[in-house]
Structure formats: structure tokens, C-alpha cells
Design an enzyme around this catalytic site. Structure first.
Site: not given
Ligand code: NAD
Ligand code: TDX
Length: 334
Positions: A124-126, A187, A152, A148, A274, A205, A203, A177, A10-11
Site C-alpha cells: 500500500t501507499d501507506e 471505509k 504492511k 496497520y 492521521h 475526521y 463522520p 486508496n 474481500g473487496f
Molecule cells: P478487505 O479487508 O476487504 O479484505 C481482506 C480479505 O482478507 C478478507 O476476505 C478476509 O477474510 C481475508 N483475510 C484476512 N485475514 C486473513 C488470513 N489470516 N488468512 C486468509 N485470509 C484472510 O481488504 P481490501 O480492501 O480488499 O484490501 C486487500 C489488500 O489490498 C490488503 O492487503 C490491503 O492492505 C491492500 N490495499 C488496499 C487498499 C484499499 O484502498 N482498500 C489500497 C492499497 C492496498
Molecule cells: O468515517 C470516516 N471518516 C473520515 O474522515 C472514515 C472511515 C475515514 N475518514 C477519513 C480517513 C482518511 O483520511 O477518510 C480517509 C480515508 O479513510 P479510509 O477509507 O479508512 O482509508 P485510509 O485510512 O486512507 O486507508 C485505505 O487506503 C490505503 C485502506 O483502508 C487501506 O487498506 C489502504 O492500504
């Protein structure tokens, strides 16, 4: 050092694996990933054939598979695997419970049975919920508001319980984030950039005044690297960079950078429950582990926009697949 990284396709996971390959080329990495809609093997194409890197397709909630894998002997588990998108958890929470809660419990059991030395839970901070002013510390109460973040939080607290009850050497990190290359375009930042490049509405929100603290993904990876090497067992570390922006401010900046009109902004119905603002006090990781963010927000955002400009085929192929069905479900009713 032998690492089992879960969700490493993933990311954040793919950025983390790339970071570890660069910083610790002698560390061996096995990447266990289910390859859900968010797992794209393209993300690690440059690494897939390198010695010291192994990929296993599978589910962290599959007890037999996890047990078999861990019997190979690992020092550290870094658990990224999760369903990670809040809006999807509102549409259907089931996969969030299965992966985020049950999957984490299966990994913790495996860590207990196989004598893992360090279990890093990427939380996560959430989990703290929303805060209007001030900043959450690691001692603040947990108050998640979406399915979600509730899933977590359950995983985060299971780590605490397995540490207390079974002495599983768990460490929990709670990051804000992330943004950067390879972020799935559901995202906010990649969605806004790629929609704008396609001259489609972006979009926003509600009133667009919700605040997030944006951290460059490489800074998060550097923090996790420090936690693996120096983190205290049973501890929780907040990770953030203090780059608080309203969504509207951020989207305006992105449209400016892309030389696209502000009229692409489209206000849509708000996300239910939200969270208004996330903000963390990150003194502990700074004091105890000497970590601080290294990238300026402006430079990292420009580098990210450049990456999406240069990697159009990566996001176009995602946007034409399963994502297009999700997008219609998510936005056409708004
Ligand atoms: P992402 O959705 O991009 O990637 C998730 C990965 O997990 C994918 O490769 C998916 O195939 C894999 N996956 C999902 N279910 C699975 C399972 N059952 N078994 C094995 N693999 C599985 O997510 P991300 O944004 O890279 O986030 C990674 C981690 O960091 C998550 O735990 C998320 O909660 C946490 N996190 C994300 C953010 C953010 O801003 N993106 C911030 C804080 C914490
Ligand atoms: O189309 C959009 N328009 C919009 O206004 C989307 C996708 C989001 N938003 C808003 C919602 C949030 O206030 O933007 C902000 C960021 O949204 P997301 O990118 O969906 O992130 P968020 O909900 O803050 O959660 C992210 O940060 C914490 C990650 O997806 C989580 O995995 C992580 O735990």
C-alpha cells in the site's frame, strides 16, 4: 497458469478474481480466505460454482495448511489477505501482526519451498507515510504511522528480504486508496454513501482536509494483471491514478450525487496520527509495463454510487451484523 489468490473474498480480491475470470478464462484460481468480518462469500456468488475456480477456507498464517495447498503446484501467488482497516488497527493491532506480518512470512516460506514462479505482494501507499507536497517514488524512505501501515511495511520488506536472501521471485505493488463495488462499509466512500442513504450523519475526521488519491478498483486489478504478466522480479511498482481529493470535497460530491443535504456532514475527533496526504509517482509502471488508469474518476464514482443503490441488501446485512458493534465502539465515543 495456476494462481493462488489469498484474501480473494474481500473487496479488492473479489474484484480481481472477477477481472481474471473475464480476461484469462483459462487461468485456474484457488482462493484461500479466512472469512474474517471482511470476507463475505456473497462477493463471489456468481463465480463460486464455475469450473477453474476453487475456494479454500483457511488462514495464511497456518503453515501446515499453506504447505499442503502449495504442494498441489501453483505458478503464482497473489497475496491480498490482510487486516486492512487503519481504525481497527488503532483499537487492536494484534490481528494485524498475525495476518499481515506472520501470514506473509508463512506464504513466502511456502513460495520458497515449492518453487513458486511469481509472488505478488499487494502492499500500500501507506508504507511511505504522509507527504505535504510532491510524490513518493519507489525509492522514497518508508515511514509508516499506524499499526496497520507498520504491519504492511514489515510484510513489504519481508518480500524484499526473501528475494535477496532466498531468491523468492517476489514483486511488491503499492497502490493508493481503492473504491468500487463490494467495498466494506467501514471505509470512507461506502460508509459515507450508506450512511447518507440511511439519513445518518457522515463522520469527517478532524478538519476533513486530508488528501487521498482515489483509484477505481478495476484499474488496480488491471495493474496487478500487468505485473503478473510482465513485472520484473524483485521490483516495486507504485500504482495510483492522480485523483487527489480532500475527504470533505469527496463527501460533498457524494451527498450531491445522492441528493442528500450537506448538513449530514458531522465533524468528529481526528484519527490519531492521521496521515495528511498520500501521493505517488507512478512513472515506473507506466514506462515499464505500459499501464495507466482507464476509468475517469467521475464516471467510476457514479458507477460505484449506483452499485450501492442497487445492492442495498448486500450492505444492509453487513451493517446489521458484527459491524454494528464496531461502529458503536468507533464512533459513539467521538
Ligand atoms: P478487505 O479487508 O476487504 O479484505 C481482506 C480479505 O482478507 C478478507 O476476505 C478476509 O477474510 C481475508 N483475510 C484476512 N485475514 C486473513 C488470513 N489470516 N488468512 C486468509 N485470509 C484472510 O481488504 P481490501 O480492501 O480488499 O484490501 C486487500 C489488500 O489490498 C490488503 O492487503 C490491503 O492492505 C491492500 N490495499 C488496499 C487498499 C484499499 O484502498 N482498500 C489500497 C492499497 C492496498
Ligand atoms: O468515517 C470516516 N471518516 C473520515 O474522515 C472514515 C472511515 C475515514 N475518514 C477519513 C480517513 C482518511 O483520511 O477518510 C480517509 C480515508 O479513510 P479510509 O477509507 O479508512 O482509508 P485510509 O485510512 O486512507 O486507508 C485505505 O487506503 C490505503 C485502506 O483502508 C487501506 O487498506 C489502504 O492500504
Amino acid at each position: 497458469m495456476k494462481l493462488l489468490v489469498t484474501g480473494g473474498v474481500g473487496f479488492i480480491g473479489s474484484n480481481f478474481i472477477r477481472h481474471i475470470r473475464q480476461e484469462h478464462p483459462d487461468w485456474e484460481i484457488t482462493n484461500l480466505d479466512k472469512l474474517t468480518y471482511a470476507g463475505n462469500l456473497e462477493n463471489l456468488k456468481d463465480i463460486q460454482d464455475q469450473p477453474g475456480y476453487h475456494f479454500v477456507k483457511g488462514d495464511i498464517a497456518d503453515r501446515k495448511l499453506v504447505d499442503k495447498l502449495l504442494s498441489q503446484g501453483f505458478d503464482v501467488i497473489v497475496n491480498f489477505a490482510a487486516e486492512s482497516h487503519v481504525d481497527r488497527s488503532i483499537l487492536d493491532a494484534s490481528p494485524f501482526i498475525e495476518t499481515n506480518v506472520k501470514g506473509t512470512q508463512v506464504l513466502l516460506e511456502g513460495a520458497k519451498r515449492h518453487g513458486i514462479q511469481r509472488f505478488i505482494q499487494v502492499s500500500t501507499d501507506e508504507v511511505y507515510g504522509s507527504i505535504d507536497s510532491g510524490r513518493f517514488t519507489e525509492e522514497s524512505p518508508l515511514s509508516p504511522n499506524s499499526p496497520y501501515s507498520a504491519s504492511k511495511t514489515a510484510a513489504d520488506l519481508l518480500c524484499r528480504a526473501y528475494f535477496k536472501t532466498h531468491h523468492v521471485p517476489a514483486i511488491v505493488t503499492r497502490c493508493t486508496n481503492n473504491f468500487g463495488p463490494y467495498q466494506f462499509p467501514e471505509k470512507l466512500i461506502p460508509l459515507a454513501v450508506t450512511n447518507a442513504l440511511e439519513d445518518k450523519p457522515v463522520p469527517v475526521y478532524g478538519d476533513g482536509l486530508n488528501i487521498r488519491d482515489w483509484i477505481f478498483v478495476t484499474d488496480h486489478c488491471r495493474a496487478l494483471d500487468a505485473v503478473i504478466q510482465k513485472g520484473k522480479l524483485g521490483e516495486i511498482y507504485n500504482i495510483g491514478s492522480g485523483n487527489e481529493k480532500t475527504n470533505l470535497e469527496l463527501i460533498r460530491k457524494l451527498l450531491e450525487q445522492l441528493d442528500k443535504p450537506q448538513s449530514l456532514i458531522q465533524f468528529v475527533t481526528d484519527r490519531p496520527a492521521h496521515d495528511r496526504r498520500y501521493a505517488l509517482n507512478c512513472a515506473r509502471i507506466a514506462t515499464e509495463l505500459g499501464w495507466k488508469p482507464a476509468y475517469s474518476f467521475e464516471k467510476a464514482l457514479s458507477a460505484t454510487v449506483d452499485w450501492y443503490l442497487k445492492n442495498e441488501s448486500w450492505w444492509r446485512s453487513i451493517k446489521s451484523g458484527e459491524y454494528s458493534r464496531y461502529y458503536k465502539k468507533m464512533y459513539l465515543k467521538r
